[in-house]
Design a protein around this motif. Structure first.
Motif, PDB file in Angstrom:
ATOM      1  N   ARG A  57      -8.591  -2.754   6.501  1.00 38.26           N
ATOM      2  CA  ARG A  57      -7.820  -2.306   5.348  1.00 38.26           C
ATOM      3  C   ARG A  57      -6.327  -2.451   5.631  1.00 38.26           C
ATOM      4  NH1 ARG A  57     -12.153  -0.998   7.304  1.00 38.26           N
ATOM      5  NH2 ARG A  57     -11.456   1.013   8.071  1.00 38.26           N
ATOM      6  N   ILE A  58      -5.605  -2.933   4.617  1.00 44.16           N
ATOM      7  CA  ILE A  58      -4.147  -3.062   4.705  1.00 44.16           C
ATOM      8  C   ILE A  58      -3.587  -2.080   3.682  1.00 44.16           C
ATOM      9  CG2 ILE A  58      -2.208  -4.713   4.637  1.00 44.16           C
ATOM     10  CD1 ILE A  58      -4.533  -5.667   6.486  1.00 44.16           C
ATOM     11  N   ALA A  59      -3.084  -0.935   4.174  1.00 40.61           N
ATOM     12  CA  ALA A  59      -2.593   0.106   3.258  1.00 40.61           C
ATOM     13  C   ALA A  59      -1.102  -0.099   3.005  1.00 40.61           C
ATOM     14  CB  ALA A  59      -2.834   1.489   3.869  1.00 40.61           C
ATOM     15  N   VAL A  60      -0.713  -0.015   1.734  1.00 40.31           N
ATOM     16  CA  VAL A  60       0.653  -0.394   1.375  1.00 40.31           C
ATOM     17  C   VAL A  60       1.281   0.633   0.435  1.00 40.31           C
ATOM     18  CG1 VAL A  60       2.029  -2.188   0.246  1.00 40.31           C
ATOM     19  CG2 VAL A  60       0.043  -2.833   1.629  1.00 40.31           C
ATOM     20  N   GLN A  61       2.392   1.238   0.880  1.00 41.04           N
ATOM     21  CA  GLN A  61       3.156   2.118  -0.007  1.00 41.04           C
ATOM     22  C   GLN A  61       4.604   1.636   0.005  1.00 41.04           C
ATOM     23  OE1 GLN A  61       4.395   6.084   1.024  1.00 41.04           O
ATOM     24  NE2 GLN A  61       3.991   6.878  -1.020  1.00 41.04           N
ATOM     25  N   VAL A  62       4.920   0.732  -0.912  1.00 41.75           N
ATOM     26  CA  VAL A  62       6.275   0.158  -0.962  1.00 41.75           C
ATOM     27  C   VAL A  62       6.753   0.087  -2.406  1.00 41.75           C
ATOM     28  CG1 VAL A  62       5.935  -1.257   1.117  1.00 41.75           C
ATOM     29  CG2 VAL A  62       5.415  -2.243  -1.119  1.00 41.75           C
ATOM     30  N   PHE A  82      -7.183  -4.785   0.467  1.00 40.53           N
ATOM     31  CA  PHE A  82      -5.885  -4.230   0.072  1.00 40.53           C
ATOM     32  C   PHE A  82      -6.046  -2.799  -0.420  1.00 40.53           C
ATOM     33  CE2 PHE A  82      -2.064  -3.993  -2.742  1.00 40.53           C
ATOM     34  CZ  PHE A  82      -1.120  -4.358  -1.806  1.00 40.53           C
ATOM     35  N   LEU A  83      -5.140  -1.930   0.046  1.00 42.82           N
ATOM     36  CA  LEU A  83      -5.202  -0.516  -0.335  1.00 42.82           C
ATOM     37  C   LEU A  83      -3.815  -0.083  -0.818  1.00 42.82           C
ATOM     38  CD1 LEU A  83      -6.677   2.239   2.012  1.00 42.82           C
ATOM     39  CD2 LEU A  83      -5.159   2.644   0.112  1.00 42.82           C
ATOM     40  N   PRO A  84      -3.588  -0.170  -2.133  1.00 44.93           N
ATOM     41  CA  PRO A  84      -2.263   0.173  -2.661  1.00 44.93           C
ATOM     42  C   PRO A  84      -2.097   1.677  -2.830  1.00 44.93           C
ATOM     43  CG  PRO A  84      -3.693  -0.556  -4.441  1.00 44.93           C
ATOM     44  CD  PRO A  84      -4.525  -0.610  -3.183  1.00 44.93           C
ATOM     45  N   LEU A  85      -0.894   2.172  -2.589  1.00 45.91           N
ATOM     46  CA  LEU A  85      -0.641   3.609  -2.689  1.00 45.91           C
ATOM     47  C   LEU A  85       0.592   3.866  -3.549  1.00 45.91           C
ATOM     48  CD1 LEU A  85      -1.324   4.393   1.065  1.00 45.91           C
ATOM     49  CD2 LEU A  85      -2.754   5.128  -0.854  1.00 45.91           C
ATOM     50  N   ASN A  86       0.465   4.785  -4.486  1.00 50.07           N
ATOM     51  CA  ASN A  86       1.546   5.156  -5.392  1.00 50.07           C
ATOM     52  C   ASN A  86       2.773   5.584  -4.574  1.00 50.07           C
ATOM     53  OD1 ASN A  86       3.157   6.558  -7.354  1.00 50.07           O
ATOM     54  ND2 ASN A  86       1.335   6.799  -8.612  1.00 50.07           N
ATOM     55  N   THR A  87       3.950   5.083  -4.961  1.00 46.08           N
ATOM     56  CA  THR A  87       5.173   5.399  -4.214  1.00 46.08           C
ATOM     57  C   THR A  87       5.548   6.878  -4.343  1.00 46.08           C
ATOM     58  OG1 THR A  87       6.352   4.583  -6.152  1.00 46.08           O
ATOM     59  CG2 THR A  87       6.268   3.127  -4.254  1.00 46.08           C
ATOM     60  N   ALA A  88       4.978   7.565  -5.323  1.00 49.92           N
ATOM     61  CA  ALA A  88       5.307   8.990  -5.497  1.00 49.92           C
ATOM     62  C   ALA A  88       4.552   9.878  -4.502  1.00 49.92           C
ATOM     63  CB  ALA A  88       4.980   9.422  -6.927  1.00 49.92           C
TER      64      ALA A  88
END
Ligand code: MCA
Ligand code: AMP
Length: 505
Positions: A57-62, A82-88
């Protein structure tokens, strides 16, 4: 054997002229299709050089940037998840996602590196990179040393491409596992259904950590070889200014409400527009009608979920009926059932269930929860409540899941109540959604003090702000003597909603 990697299909749809503009940003930068190809190759080569395990998993908070999109595409290209994360999201939220997903790579903003890397290293993540929205950060520095040629990793249709965390009814988020096949089938159906044509230009104004901005918008443009006008954040003035250069726009209802407040929004500004699409939350009929009057365009409303991508859509050619979400998309079977699991006749209200190539592979490391959410004959229970009329149009009338959708973001009352109940002096609480002119719906907290304790509503809000993503914070908090309950002792949230429905009218 055919390569079912979603990126292979997106790449195959790039136009012949690789020097044409693929993405034009609001800061005046132009990225060509060749740039997308080369940069995703370099980032994919970097990821592959890290010796990651299969399915890593590639977790991304940008912050939103074209490079962040390239990181998503490179992850697909290299065959990782891909593991997208809300910037909030703040530290407690990020800690949960990282410890639950155990990503091999975490990418964060430079300003967050200190706390994010601490959480990541504690969870066993080996690689933490930074990426900022000004094309700086260690990810791009490292990728600059990698080859710009890369053979797309071979993946099967059922192999995982992304995990999207969607808040759980119990307050804990569940990771919805989506495969290459889930997303490609959906992208191809929508290309056809929404009649994407050569020369289409999409205004991309949504965040890229949820299905709407990340999948529906990006896949939609790329699989059609279409240029995107890329806005780092939604700015209604800028959208109106860019409309004459575009043909397609996608937004959550709040975006349409805010655009209608712009005096410059008129038929002339929309003269080249072909299609306005709305979804993620209910579009009010007032917004639908006002949009028609102001622009001459009829918004096409569609309905989807993180677990399923897009499920239904109003037609492109036929009548787009306000207040409905249209028909089940080709390949999607949709039915409405009662609580006993019996199919309901036309026009009757019940639980919406769906089946199709777009439906996810289950919740990450939650086989029991996954099983509960599917029927014996393989339909996924959406938790949405609706009906189908005699012409086949589907209307969502409510939700059986206790969920607030605020400005297109999901807020689970159980999560917020958990935080409030943990505060000293609190006996219990109920968080409800009430109508709001801008966000559609917002949270309101009703709190009961323990005997002898004194509570301060402002302080409760302030404490929540320090712990949770900003969009989850109730807009108002009331301290009351007791909560209304039914004979079973269950809190009657419908009574509370009724009591507070005019709060923001
Ligand atoms: C911001 N605020 C909000 C929200 N956004 N409050 C409630 N709900 C929200 N959505 C608050 C902040 O907490 C802050 O409050 C104040 O508004 C200003 O914050 P800011 O970040 O400047 O807000 P904004 O830039 O005006 O953002 C509003 C927005 C944004 C543009 C509508 O929320 C947005 O981009 N929404 C789109 C969400 C989306 O893409 N959803 C798709 C999910 P304070 O000042 O008190 O701190 S995908 C999905 O649902 C499915 C699958 C589907 O069908 O598509
Ligand atoms: P999420 O879990 O963030 O993917 O949100 C999915 C939920 O958003 C669905 O289960 C619906 O409740 C809601 N939703 C999405 N599109 C619409 C729409 N057009 N109208 C009403 N609700 C919608």
């Amino acid at each position: 054997m055919k390569n079912n990697n979603l990126f292979a299909a997106l790449r195959a749809a790039f136009p012949k002229d690789l020097d044409a503009v693929a993405v034009e940003t609001d800061t005046g930068l132009n990225y060509s299709w060749r740039d997308l190809d080369r940069s995703t190759a370099m980032i994919a080569n970097l990821l592959q050089s890290l010796d990651l395990p299969p399915g890593a998993r590639i977790a991304v908070q940008v912050e939103k940037s074209v490079e962040a999109m390239m990181l998503y595409l490179a992850t697909l290209r290299a065959g990782y998840v891909f593991l997208p994360l809300n910037t909030a999201y703040q530290s407690a939220e990020i800690e949960y996602f990282i410890s639950n997903a155990e990503p091999s790579v975490v990418v964060c903003s430079k300003k967050n590196f200190g706390w994010v890397s601490k959480i990541a290293f504690k969870a066993g993540t080996q690689n933490v990179f930074t990426l900022d929205d000004d094309r700086s950060g260690s990810l791009l520095e490292r990728a600059a040393h990698c080859s710009d040629r890369h053979e797309v990793a071979r993946r099967g249709a059922d192999d995982l491409a992304a995990i999207l965390y969607t808040s759980g009814t119990t307050g804990r988020s569940k990771g919805a596992m989506l495969s290459h096949g889930n997303m490609l089938s959906n992208a191809l159906v929508l290309k056809d259904y929404w009649a994407w044509t050569p020369g289409d230009v999409l205004i991309h104004a949504l965040p890229i950590f949820h299905v709407h901005g990340l999948f529906v918008a990006i896949h939609g443009a790329l699989i059609n070889g279409s240029k995107m006008i890329w806005l780092a954040r939604f700015d209604p003035k800028l959208v109106v200014q860019k409309l004459p250069e575009a043909t397609v726009f996608m937004g959550v209802p709040t975006l349409y409400v805010r655009l209608l407040a712009e005096p410059g929004l008129n038929r002339e500004a929309c003269r080249h527009m072909r299609l306005f699409i709305a979804g993620s939350a209910p579009l009010l009929i007032e917004t639908f009608t006002e949009w028609q009057e102001r622009t001459g365009h009829t918004i096409l409303e569609r309905y989807g979920m993180s677990e399923t991508a897009m499920l239904t859509s109003n037609p492109y050619e036929g009548e787009r009926r306000g207040g409905t979400v249209g028909f089940a998309l080709p390949g999607v079977s949709l039915r409405v059932q009662d609580d006993a699991g019996q199919p309901l006749p036309t026009g009757e209200i019940g639980g919406i269930q769906v089946k199709g190539p777009n439906v996810f592979k289950g919740y990450w490391r939650m086989p029991e929860k996954t099983k509960e959410e599917f029927t014996a004959d393989g339909y996924f229970k959406t938790g949405d409540v609706g009906k189908i009329d005699e012409r086949g149009y589907i209307t969502i009338v409510g939700r059986s899941k206790d969920l607030i959708i605020s400005g297109g973001y999901n807020v689970y009352p159980a999560e917020i109540e958990g935080y409030i109940n943990d505060m000293p002096g609190v006996a219990e609480s109920a968080v409800i959604g009430v109508p709001h002119p801008d966000f559609g719906e917002v949270g309101v907290a009703i709190v009961i003090a323990k005997p002898g304790a004194t509570l301060d509503a402002e302080q409760i809000i302030a404490q929540l702000k320090a712990q949770l993503a900003n969009f989850k914070i109730p807009k108002r908090c009331f301290i009351v003597g007791e909560l209304p309950r039914n004979t079973m002792g269950k809190v009657q949230k419908n009574v509370l909603r009724e009591q507070h429905k005019a709060l923001f009218a």
